[in-house]
Design an enzyme around this catalytic site. Structure first.
Site, PDB file in Angstrom:
ATOM      1  N   ARG A 168       0.850  -1.198   0.000  1.00 30.04           N
ATOM      2  CA  ARG A 168       0.000   0.000   0.000  1.00 30.04           C
ATOM      3  C   ARG A 168       0.882   1.243   0.000  1.00 30.04           C
ATOM      4  NH1 ARG A 168      -4.923   1.556   4.147  1.00 30.04           N
ATOM      5  NH2 ARG A 168      -3.318   1.341   5.758  1.00 30.04           N
ATOM      6  N   ASP A 449      -4.506   3.475  14.178  1.00 22.21           N
ATOM      7  CA  ASP A 449      -3.624   4.063  13.177  1.00 22.21           C
ATOM      8  C   ASP A 449      -4.156   5.432  12.785  1.00 22.21           C
ATOM      9  OD1 ASP A 449      -5.748   3.611  11.447  1.00 22.21           O
ATOM     10  OD2 ASP A 449      -4.689   2.164  10.183  1.00 22.21           O
TER      11      ASP A 449
END
Length: 542
Positions: A168, A449
């Site tokens: 990613r 996160d």
């Protein structure tokens, strides 16, 4: 074709480069990054400006709808995305995490089908994190990643096929300030994509998979078109057949939710489906409609996947993907095992099981976990309820989703002081870790996160902006928000190790929770704090 020397003219590296990192920052690779930058950066900047204009339109109208100019794409029932690529047919459980060497080994040793190696939300983009992550993936692909830490050895398993690797890259809005081309910082997206592709694409194909990516934070099909153009250039440049690259798009923004068909269409031969990025999606809904009091949401714990706007988002994503023959991936289970409390751990693990059961019954083809222990729970649920490698065949034509469904903010629940303090703790905890170069932080047995920190920050801003009243009868205003912020920062700082960055995090957070200033992204707001820009070195002379 331009020579490597010519491509590297005007390319400078402003971060320290170790001997181990030189195999990533080769003249050939840096020249390729320069080519991507010169080819696509102006379009990227124009698309970012388009986001600003779109926000102004939303502020003015207070709503969103499907695009009339792309109705013909949505109405055409014939076109399809690409058939699943090698290693991506069965993706029932994907583990996600940053690209540090220990995580890479542990993730690839997990009993999962794929590993999403993350340069984005679970990684703080220090120069060393980004380059060492590339080194670690380079080594892992070639099965040269084993290492020793103290007395413990970390080795890749040899008793089975390892999970398929998916990288990613950072979102279009982020830059890599340690790498400049013609005096301009390159896109973090192009930097992460380019280095991984250039070094590993052919090796991955040789080993039976391919260069596969997760694509985050997109806000329109035009941003997907840009990725597709990048893919085409990259494949052409190294002589690789088009369609070898595959990209799974995270639908993490409310604007992208209205353009799912169009996003798959733009990527067609490179599409490997869509993913429900649940926390970023909630963040985007609040962010885009933050000026509209009708979009005020209750405590984060009340905004579950079953509330109307989230349920509609899931159903539309599954129906759209399966109509186009691509995977519809589920969201993250962020729980961490609670080792010292069996009762609490059993409850947390049951919550994971119920969430995965909801996903597989809804029609998802796979799901995410943040910890290897959760993989067995997710696998058990999907194996029982999805005996085939995926359920793309399950069209879910019974799902009917309108624009009103996607914007249905009928979410029961109140706003409490406890909810405010939890948001402050999550935001401060994540920001403090990020400022130390750590991109995912365990808080209350959940792996938080950037996405969850953004939800926390945006809710606090929203509540203060609209002067909501808590369940205890207290009006949320600037003085109240700052009072609680400083209380939480002082408490967290006093309990943490000396040299912690909670007070620095609080100074940044002050401007984000009072309903006044609003940074586009926390990561952009904090980025300069973790950059270590040094004297420029010519890429050609490394």
């Amino acid at each position: 074709m331009a020579t490597i020397e010519k491509l590297n003219q005007g390319v400078s590296i402003l971060g320290n480069v170790t001997e181990a990192q030189k195999k990533i920052l080769t003249p050939e690779a840096t020249g390729f990054i320069a080519l991507l930058h010169r080819s696509f950066n102006e379009t990227r900047k124009a698309l970012l400006q388009r986001r600003v204009i779109r926000q102004q339109e939303i502020d003015k109208t207070g709503t969103l709808d499907f695009l009339p100019e792309t109705k013909h794409i949505r109405d055409n029932k014939i076109w399809r995305g690409a058939p699943p690529a090698p290693g991506l047919v069965d993706r029932r459980v994907e583990i996600t995490g940053p690209t540090d060497r220990k995580m890479v080994v542990n993730a690839l040793n997990s009993n999962v089908w794929t590993y999403m190696a993350d340069f984005e939300d679970s990684s703080a983009p220090t120069w060393d994190n980004m380059i060492n992550g590339q080194v670690n993936l380079y080594d892992a692909i070639r099965k040269q990643v084993d290492f020793k830490q103290g007395e413990k050895e970390y080795k890749l398993r040899t008793d089975r096929v390892l999970p398929t690797l998916i990288a990613r890259a950072r979102g279009w809005h982020l830059e890599e300030k340690h790498f400049t081309v013609d005096g301009e910082a390159v896109s973090g997206s192009l930097f992460d994509f380019g280095l991984y592709f250039f070094h590993n694409a052919q090796e991955l194909v040789k080993r039976g998979t391919g260069p596969y990516y997760y694509l985050p934070k997109m806000e329109s099909h035009l941003e997907a078109r840009l990725w597709n153009d990048v893919f085409c250039l990259a494949q052409d440049y190294i002589g690789m057949p088009r369609g070898t690259i595959r990209g799974t798009v995270l639908i993490e923004t409310i604007t992208a939710a209205f353009e799912m068909d169009e996003i798959i269409y733009e990527l067609r031969e490179h599409s490997s489906g869509l993913n429900c990025g649940r926390w970023d999606y909630i963040f985007s809904v609040i962010k885009k409609f933050r000026q509209n009091p009708a979009f005020v949401l209750p405590d984060r714990s009340a905004v579950t996947m079953t509330v109307p706007f989230m349920d509609a988002y899931v159903r539309l994503l599954i129906k759209t993907c399966h109509a186009r023959g691509v995977h519809a991936m589920g969201g993250m289970a962020a729980q961490i095992p609670i080792k010292d409390n069996k009762e609490a751990n059993d409850k947390a693990m049951d919550n994971v099981r119920q969430d995965k059961l909801r996903e597989v019954r809804a029609g998802h083809d796979g799901t995410w976990v943040a910890h290897p222990v959760l993989a067995s729970i997710a696998s058990e649920v999907f194996n029982e309820h999805m005996p085939t490698p995926n359920q793309i065949w399950n069209r879910r034509e019974d799902y009917q989703v309108s624009s009103n469904d996607l914007l249905n903010m009928n979410v029961p629940g109140g706003i409490t002081e406890e909810g405010i303090r939890k948001n402050l703790n999550i935001g401060l905890g994540y920001m403090e870790g990020w400022l130390r170069g750590v991109g995912c932080v365990p808080i209350n047995y959940l792996m938080e996160d950037a996405a969850t920190a953004e939800v926390s920050r945006s809710q606090l801003w929203q509540w203060c902006r609209h002067g909501v009243k808590t369940s205890e009868g207290k009006v949320v205003d600037k003085s109240y928000a700052l009072k609680l912020l400083h209380e939480q920062a002082d408490e967290l700082s006093s309990k943490a190790q000396k040299g912690n960055k909670y007070q620095l995090a609080a100074r940044y957070f002050e401007g984000q929770v009072t309903g006044e200033e609003y940074a586009d992204f926390l990561t952009s707001l904090l980025y300069n704090e973790i950059t270590n820009v040094g004297p420029a070195q010519s890429a050609a002379k490394l």
